[in-house]
Enzyme design. Structure first.
Site, PDB file in Angstrom:
ATOM      1  N   HIS A 100      -4.770   8.148 -19.588  1.00 54.98           N
ATOM      2  CA  HIS A 100      -3.450   8.681 -19.942  1.00 54.98           C
ATOM      3  C   HIS A 100      -2.348   7.642 -19.721  1.00 54.98           C
ATOM      4  O   HIS A 100      -1.439   7.497 -20.543  1.00 54.98           O
ATOM      5  CB  HIS A 100      -3.178   9.946 -19.114  1.00 54.98           C
ATOM      6  CG  HIS A 100      -1.882  10.608 -19.419  1.00 54.98           C
ATOM      7  ND1 HIS A 100      -1.674  11.345 -20.563  1.00 54.98           N
ATOM      8  CD2 HIS A 100      -0.712  10.644 -18.731  1.00 54.98           C
ATOM      9  CE1 HIS A 100      -0.437  11.800 -20.567  1.00 54.98           C
ATOM     10  NE2 HIS A 100       0.167  11.387 -19.467  1.00 54.98           N
ATOM     11  N   ARG A 156       9.757  -1.587  -6.669  1.00 57.82           N
ATOM     12  CA  ARG A 156      10.575  -1.966  -7.829  1.00 57.82           C
ATOM     13  C   ARG A 156      11.797  -1.071  -8.021  1.00 57.82           C
ATOM     14  O   ARG A 156      12.596  -1.292  -8.916  1.00 57.82           O
ATOM     15  CB  ARG A 156       9.700  -1.956  -9.089  1.00 57.82           C
ATOM     16  CG  ARG A 156       8.738  -3.119  -9.113  1.00 57.82           C
ATOM     17  CD  ARG A 156       7.525  -2.884  -9.980  1.00 57.82           C
ATOM     18  NE  ARG A 156       6.643  -4.043  -9.997  1.00 57.82           N
ATOM     19  CZ  ARG A 156       5.847  -4.419  -8.997  1.00 57.82           C
ATOM     20  NH1 ARG A 156       5.818  -3.725  -7.871  1.00 57.82           N
ATOM     21  NH2 ARG A 156       5.086  -5.494  -9.093  1.00 57.82           N
ATOM     22  N   THR A 158      -7.363   8.437 -15.195  1.00 56.83           N
ATOM     23  CA  THR A 158      -7.715   8.621 -16.608  1.00 56.83           C
ATOM     24  C   THR A 158      -6.953   7.619 -17.472  1.00 56.83           C
ATOM     25  O   THR A 158      -6.004   6.982 -17.007  1.00 56.83           O
ATOM     26  CB  THR A 158      -7.356  10.050 -17.075  1.00 56.83           C
ATOM     27  OG1 THR A 158      -5.931  10.187 -17.093  1.00 56.83           O
ATOM     28  CG2 THR A 158      -7.974  11.105 -16.161  1.00 56.83           C
TER      29      THR A 158
END
Length: 156
Positions: free
Chosen positions: A91, A130, A89
């Protein structure tokens, strides 16, 4: 050749105080970022008692908390650590954009340096890379950036 004055920050954290704002969401990634930041600062002279970790729910809450910490006058630098991983989504876009803008605004309004360690990745593998594997530790990199900036700001 003409001499040009150059201002650089020394990577010496002795006597400095830092607050780390870290999200609980995706904590298995964020805990690695915290470890990288704390290890970096301690290896560069910061005493453990001069580090404060503030855990918050997620990235959207980061700017408000970072701003409050910066305006408290207790810290020389703030480090924001979190991981927002893209889903199906929009979001991701809303959270990462607003958190990034808000953190920059908090830094500029307060004048307190802020190390940006908010990962925004397409998948969990990129976040893991990362947080201490192939792509280094972005928590340590955020700590290095804020330390150097604190020392530069002292000279301006």
């Amino acid at each position: 050749m003409l001499h040009i004055k150059t201002i650089e920050g020394q990577l010496d954290a002795k006597g400095l105080k830092f607050a780390i704002v870290a999200t609980r969401f995706n904590d298995f990634i964020v805990d690695r970022l915290i470890g990288g930041a704390c290890d970096y600062l301690q290896r560069h002279g910061c005493d453990r008692e001069n580090l404060t970790i503030v855990r918050i729910p997620g990235a959207f809450e980061m700017p408000l908390v970072a701003k409050k910490l910066a305006h408290s006058g207790k810290y020389d630098g703030i480090i924001a650590l979190g991981a927002v991983i893209r889903g199906a989504t929009p979001h991701f876009d809303f959270v990462s954009n607003e958190a990034s803008k808000g953190l920059a605004q908090a830094c500029l309004e307060s004048g307190v340096p802020l190390g940006f360690g908010l990962l925004t990745t397409d998948n969990i593998e990129q976040a893991i890379e990362r947080a201490g594997s192939k792509a280094g530790n972005k928590g340590a990199e955020a700590a290095a950036a804020v330390l150097e900036t604190v020392r530069v700001m002292e000279q301006l």
